[in-house]
Design a protein around this motif. Structure first.
Motif, PDB file in Angstrom:
ATOM      1  N   SER A   1       0.831  -1.218   0.000  1.00 19.59           N
ATOM      2  CA  SER A   1       0.000   0.000   0.000  1.00 19.59           C
ATOM      3  C   SER A   1       0.852   1.249   0.000  1.00 19.59           C
ATOM      4  CB  SER A   1      -0.920   0.024   1.223  1.00 19.59           C
ATOM      5  OG  SER A   1      -1.958  -0.893   1.072  1.00 19.59           O
TER       6      SER A   1
ATOM      7  N   ARG B   1       2.187   1.869  -3.474  1.00 22.28           N
ATOM      8  CA  ARG B   1       1.198   1.793  -4.555  1.00 22.28           C
ATOM      9  C   ARG B   1       1.483   2.795  -5.669  1.00 22.28           C
ATOM     10  NH1 ARG B   1      -4.604   0.514  -5.027  1.00 22.28           N
ATOM     11  NH2 ARG B   1      -4.860   0.537  -7.260  1.00 22.28           N
ATOM     12  N   ASP B   2       1.846   4.029  -5.308  1.00 30.33           N
ATOM     13  CA  ASP B   2       2.098   5.043  -6.332  1.00 30.33           C
ATOM     14  C   ASP B   2       3.290   4.673  -7.206  1.00 30.33           C
ATOM     15  OD1 ASP B   2       3.772   5.451  -4.094  1.00 30.33           O
ATOM     16  OD2 ASP B   2       4.004   7.577  -4.545  1.00 30.33           O
TER      17      ASP B   2
ATOM     18  N   ASP C   1       1.908   2.169  -9.618  1.00 29.91           N
ATOM     19  CA  ASP C   1       1.048   2.907 -10.556  1.00 29.91           C
ATOM     20  C   ASP C   1       1.884   3.620 -11.616  1.00 29.91           C
ATOM     21  OD1 ASP C   1      -1.229   2.102  -9.214  1.00 29.91           O
ATOM     22  OD2 ASP C   1      -1.524   4.015  -8.165  1.00 29.91           O
TER      23      ASP C   1
ATOM     24  N   ASP D   1       2.620   1.531 -14.350  1.00 27.55           N
ATOM     25  CA  ASP D   1       1.393   1.003 -14.941  1.00 27.55           C
ATOM     26  C   ASP D   1       1.212  -0.474 -14.586  1.00 27.55           C
ATOM     27  OD1 ASP D   1      -0.996   1.407 -16.283  1.00 27.55           O
ATOM     28  OD2 ASP D   1      -0.165   0.772 -18.223  1.00 27.55           O
ATOM     29  N   ILE D   2       1.510  -0.789 -13.317  1.00 26.84           N
ATOM     30  CA  ILE D   2       1.384  -2.161 -12.814  1.00 26.84           C
ATOM     31  C   ILE D   2       0.289  -2.191 -11.769  1.00 26.84           C
ATOM     32  CG2 ILE D   2       2.541  -3.961 -11.463  1.00 26.84           C
ATOM     33  CD1 ILE D   2       5.118  -3.212 -12.867  1.00 26.84           C
ATOM     34  N   ASN D   3      -0.655  -3.116 -11.950  1.00 25.48           N
ATOM     35  CA  ASN D   3      -1.736  -3.295 -10.988  1.00 25.48           C
ATOM     36  C   ASN D   3      -1.263  -4.184  -9.851  1.00 25.48           C
ATOM     37  OD1 ASN D   3      -3.706  -1.867 -12.522  1.00 25.48           O
ATOM     38  ND2 ASN D   3      -3.826  -3.635 -13.876  1.00 25.48           N
ATOM     39  N   VAL D   4      -1.737  -3.907  -8.668  1.00 22.95           N
ATOM     40  CA  VAL D   4      -1.397  -4.676  -7.474  1.00 22.95           C
ATOM     41  C   VAL D   4      -2.657  -5.347  -6.961  1.00 22.95           C
ATOM     42  CG1 VAL D   4      -0.616  -4.507  -5.074  1.00 22.95           C
ATOM     43  CG2 VAL D   4       0.491  -3.128  -6.843  1.00 22.95           C
ATOM     44  N   ALA D   5      -2.527  -6.613  -6.557  1.00 22.78           N
ATOM     45  CA  ALA D   5      -3.608  -7.351  -5.908  1.00 22.78           C
ATOM     46  C   ALA D   5      -2.963  -8.319  -4.923  1.00 22.78           C
ATOM     47  CB  ALA D   5      -4.444  -8.112  -6.934  1.00 22.78           C
TER      48      ALA D   5
ATOM     49  N   THR E   1      -6.055  -0.346  -0.521  1.00 18.99           N
ATOM     50  CA  THR E   1      -6.782   0.173  -1.683  1.00 18.99           C
ATOM     51  C   THR E   1      -6.665  -0.706  -2.922  1.00 18.99           C
ATOM     52  OG1 THR E   1      -4.894   1.541  -2.300  1.00 18.99           O
ATOM     53  CG2 THR E   1      -6.567   2.552  -0.873  1.00 18.99           C
ATOM     54  N   TYR E   2      -5.905  -1.787  -2.831  1.00 15.77           N
ATOM     55  CA  TYR E   2      -5.824  -2.713  -3.960  1.00 15.77           C
ATOM     56  C   TYR E   2      -6.708  -3.921  -3.659  1.00 15.77           C
ATOM     57  CZ  TYR E   2      -2.185  -4.541  -0.836  1.00 15.77           C
ATOM     58  OH  TYR E   2      -1.493  -4.996   0.256  1.00 15.77           O
TER      59      TYR E   2
ATOM     60  N   SER F   1       1.720  -8.654 -19.191  1.00 15.39           N
ATOM     61  CA  SER F   1       0.442  -8.373 -19.844  1.00 15.39           C
ATOM     62  C   SER F   1      -0.097  -9.570 -20.618  1.00 15.39           C
ATOM     63  CB  SER F   1       0.569  -7.163 -20.773  1.00 15.39           C
ATOM     64  OG  SER F   1       1.522  -7.426 -21.784  1.00 15.39           O
TER      65      SER F   1
END
Length: 120
Positions: A4, A7-8, A11, A14-18, A38-39, A79
């Protein structure tokens, strides 16, 4: 929770976190609210993904309350849906450094944009 804080930085690449755990959807939702995550927190309550990724902590047999607990890890998926990096340890106290993960993520993002493969 360290994710968390960074996260920025993900971002910017351009990588999503889960995150995924053996906890229920409801437990993950409460945890996310309590710690301002927030992910997405995904539920793997039947350990299907922990087994598939080879990170199931086999200290707990099926039927035990802690069955499904994975060894902690971070996976970078490009991707095309290919796991290009796996940072996982059997000891939950050993975690990869965020710097190491971000360096690998930056490399993956650059190669993903250029069409090169980390797997070559």
């Amino acid at each position: 929770m360290e994710l968390s804080k960074a996260r920025d930085r993900f971002d910017a690449l351009d990588i999503n976190v889960a995150a995924i755990s053996y906890d229920s959807v409801e437990a993950n939702s409460l945890f996310a609210s309590e710690f301002d995550i927030t992910y997405p927190l995904l539920s793997d309550s039947n350990a299907v993904h922990a087994i598939a990724f080879g990170i199931l902590n086999e200290s707990y047999p099926p039927g035990h309350g802690a069955y499904g607990v994975p060894h902690p890890g971070i996976f970078l998926v490009n991707s095309a849906g290919i796991v290009v990096e796996k940072f996982a340890k059997k000891n939950y106290r050993e975690r990869p450094s965020l710097t190491m993960v971000l360096e690998a993520a930056a490399k993956m993002a650059a190669e993903d944009q250029s069409g090169d493969s980390l797997l070559n």
